[in-house]
Motif scaffolding. Structure first.
Motif, PDB file in Angstrom:
ATOM      1  N   SER A 221       0.864  -1.032   0.028  1.00 30.87           N
ATOM      2  CA  SER A 221      -0.015   0.017   0.213  1.00 30.87           C
ATOM      3  C   SER A 221       0.852   1.191  -0.117  1.00 30.87           C
ATOM      4  O   SER A 221       0.550   2.188  -0.811  1.00 30.87           O
ATOM      5  N   HIS A 225       1.001   4.382  -2.813  1.00 28.97           N
ATOM      6  CA  HIS A 225       0.826   5.694  -2.667  1.00 28.97           C
ATOM      7  C   HIS A 225       1.907   6.535  -3.442  1.00 28.97           C
ATOM      8  O   HIS A 225       1.541   7.510  -3.950  1.00 28.97           O
ATOM      9  N   GLU A 229       2.114   8.909  -6.944  1.00 31.97           N
ATOM     10  CA  GLU A 229       2.646  10.527  -7.257  1.00 31.97           C
ATOM     11  C   GLU A 229       3.356  10.469  -8.572  1.00 31.97           C
ATOM     12  O   GLU A 229       3.453  11.323  -9.136  1.00 31.97           O
ATOM     13  N   VAL A 244      -5.726   6.667 -11.488  1.00 33.06           N
ATOM     14  CA  VAL A 244      -5.122   7.853 -11.119  1.00 33.06           C
ATOM     15  C   VAL A 244      -6.199   8.889 -11.630  1.00 33.06           C
ATOM     16  O   VAL A 244      -6.517   9.950 -10.828  1.00 33.06           O
ATOM     17  N   HIS A 247      -9.495   9.214 -10.096  1.00 29.68           N
ATOM     18  CA  HIS A 247      -9.520   9.725  -8.781  1.00 29.68           C
ATOM     19  C   HIS A 247      -9.114  11.220  -8.722  1.00 29.68           C
ATOM     20  O   HIS A 247     -10.093  11.940  -8.121  1.00 29.68           O
ATOM     21  N   SER A 248      -8.313  11.562  -9.304  1.00 31.90           N
ATOM     22  CA  SER A 248      -7.806  13.074  -9.271  1.00 31.90           C
ATOM     23  C   SER A 248      -8.784  14.055 -10.222  1.00 31.90           C
ATOM     24  O   SER A 248      -9.035  14.974  -9.743  1.00 31.90           O
ATOM     25  N   THR A 254     -12.531   7.169  -4.279  1.00 34.03           N
ATOM     26  CA  THR A 254     -12.008   7.590  -3.058  1.00 34.03           C
ATOM     27  C   THR A 254     -10.535   7.159  -2.952  1.00 34.03           C
ATOM     28  O   THR A 254      -9.950   6.563  -3.899  1.00 34.03           O
ATOM     29  N   ASP A 255      -9.570   7.685  -2.067  1.00 37.55           N
ATOM     30  CA  ASP A 255      -8.145   7.217  -1.948  1.00 37.55           C
ATOM     31  C   ASP A 255      -8.194   5.890  -1.555  1.00 37.55           C
ATOM     32  O   ASP A 255      -7.440   5.146  -2.161  1.00 37.55           O
ATOM     33  N   ASP A 256      -9.022   5.281  -0.586  1.00 33.41           N
ATOM     34  CA  ASP A 256      -9.054   3.893  -0.414  1.00 33.41           C
ATOM     35  C   ASP A 256      -9.425   2.969  -1.426  1.00 33.41           C
ATOM     36  O   ASP A 256      -8.900   1.970  -1.787  1.00 33.41           O
ATOM     37  N   LEU A 258      -8.935   3.712  -4.921  1.00 31.43           N
ATOM     38  CA  LEU A 258      -8.161   3.887  -5.734  1.00 31.43           C
ATOM     39  C   LEU A 258      -6.887   2.780  -5.389  1.00 31.43           C
ATOM     40  O   LEU A 258      -6.407   1.734  -6.075  1.00 31.43           O
ATOM     41  N   THR A 259      -6.362   2.875  -4.097  1.00 30.56           N
ATOM     42  CA  THR A 259      -5.519   2.012  -3.389  1.00 30.56           C
ATOM     43  C   THR A 259      -6.095   0.771  -3.625  1.00 30.56           C
ATOM     44  O   THR A 259      -5.110  -0.393  -4.209  1.00 30.56           O
TER      45      THR A 259
END
Length: 434
Positions: A221, A225, A229, A244, A247-248, A254-256, A258-259
């Motif tokens: 994880s 992250h 970037e 990405v 998401h962006s 959400t962040d979760d 996407l991950t």
């Protein structure tokens, strides 16, 4: 941190282990499928016994089935959802345990993983990535997969090799890394993290297994992250870049989410195929008559891959929970009841597959297996896995037709995933006519 981790283990695994051990003492064969190493290594007789005991067998903890018709009906039923899905659908006791243990790392069996959510979230996630795994996309990847297989075989100078470490693991890990836009040079690290993540699919882990699993999932994880970037600064034409962007720019994940999706695609992208190639190699070396049929008639390879998936399924079990009182395939289910579906047993159901213990690369209905599940959770990468299995196994035995084991292969310790983590072999190249 360690205290909360211990609480999570105790509530999510320790209590289950104790309950299962009590069922083992009571003589319950389904419990032995979870804790007895000998039974885990060869579960098929227990699947047969389970099948003869009825459509759904209650062991006092969950219901179990090894029947193909019941398994398929439950997997396709809108009245059944994935275990661990939305909190309102999980049993109250399970929700309480999760809250008490606190949040651990994102994994394949915790929401928002695609394996752990139903519609509408599952539908939304799947739409974002399904095009990359379409039949057209997989067909376009075949030539590149053949190139990767050839390169790996070139590197196996022999005469000895570990079939898993040197080939079966690296082939799908390379393909999925290239598909996702992840660095191929990290493929062995991905495999290591994936092995830890695979442990989390099992219930009743030991304390050491649980710690290893959480450690590897956390590391993966954290790497993801950082890689996100990098992708934002260097977008590309690949699945991770598309996620990405969703998401962006679009706010669709959400962040979760996407991950979780990214981690699942990476790990699931090689886990099943590693086992498929390893299991297929073992079966073909054990049955030289069937290998000879393939060498005489290569058109049988796609059917042979399905026969490997049927006879020695890389995923042995999955679970569903009844969302409401219902009847499935004539079997009654009450709201909140959990059913463990023995995929490996259903794929050897004599009601569907004649002489089910026999390995037959020409079996006409081999494709009727449910190794990739069924219904809305049918494996997104099934077509990719089949193609990689066919390319990988055919290239291996074309190059080394006399490949033979030099020691017994070693089975992975996992129960949900069935495969090998070591397979020592002797490489015998094909002879070239003068």
């Amino acid at each position: 941190m360690v205290v909360r981790q211990a609480i999570r283990w105790g509530l999510r695994h320790g209590m289950i282990r104790r309950a299962v051990e009590q069922r083992v003492k009571a003589g319950d064969p389904t419990a032995r499928l979870m804790v007895d190493p000998a039974v885990i290594a060869d579960p098929f007789g227990h699947y047969d016994e389970l099948r003869t005991r009825g459509a759904l067998v209650d062991n006092g903890i969950v219901l179990n089935t090894a029947r193909h018709d019941v398994a398929t009906a439950i997997l396709r039923s809108p009245d059944c959802g994935v275990v661990g899905g939305p909190s309102g659908r999980a049993p109250a006791a399970l929700r309480a345990l999760v809250r008490a243990g606190g949040r651990g790392p994102l994994g394949p069996v915790t929401p928002p993983s695609m394996l752990s959510v139903d519609a509408p979230d599952h539908t939304r996630y799947r739409k974002l990535v399904t095009r990359a795994f379409s039949a057209k996309a997989v067909a376009a990847l075949r030539s590149r997969t053949e190139e990767i297989a050839a390169g790996l075989l070139d590197d196996m100078h022999g005469p000895h090799a570990d079939l898993i470490d040197d080939y079966a693991a690296l082939l799908p890990a390379t393909v999925i890394a290239e598909m996702l836009g992840a660095p191929v040079e990290m493929r062995r690290q991905f495999l290591e993290w994936g092995a830890g993540g695979a442990l989390s699919l099992d219930a009743g882990l030991s304390w050491s297994e649980f710690r290893r699993s959480e450690s590897d999932l956390t590391a993966l994880s954290e790497w993801m992250h950082g890689h996100f970037e990098h992708i934002r600064r260097n977008p590309g034409d690949n699945i991770l870049s598309a996620l990405v962007h969703a998401h962006s720019a679009e706010g669709r994940l959400t962040d979760d989410e996407l991950t979780s999706i990214a981690m699942l695609l990476l790990a699931a992208g090689f886990e099943t195929t590693v086992n498929l190639i390893g299991n297929g190699t073992a079966l073909l070396t054990e049955h030289p008559d069937q290998l000879a049929r393939l060498q005489e008639d290569p058109s049988l390879w796609p059917r042979a891959v399905d026969e490997v998936l049927r006879l020695d399924s890389p995923v042995q079990r999955t679970g569903r929970i009844a969302l409401r009182d219902t009847t499935v395939a004539g079997a009654p289910l009450r709201t909140g009841q959990v059913v463990v579906i023995m995929l490996g047993g259903a794929n050897r159901d004599p009601a569907v597959f004649g002489d089910p213990e026999r390995f037959d690369v020409g079996r006409a209905n081999a494709g009727d297996h449910i190794a990739f599940s069924s219904g809305i959770h049918y494996c997104l990468g099934a077509g990719l896995a089949r193609m990689e299995g066919e390319v990988g196994l055919r290239a291996l035995f074309d190059r080394f037709p006399g490949l033979t084991p030099t020691a017994p292969p070693h089975r992975r310790p996992t129960r949900v995933l069935r495969g090998y983590d070591a397979m020592p072999v002797r490489l015998t190249p094909a002879t070239v006519d003068a």
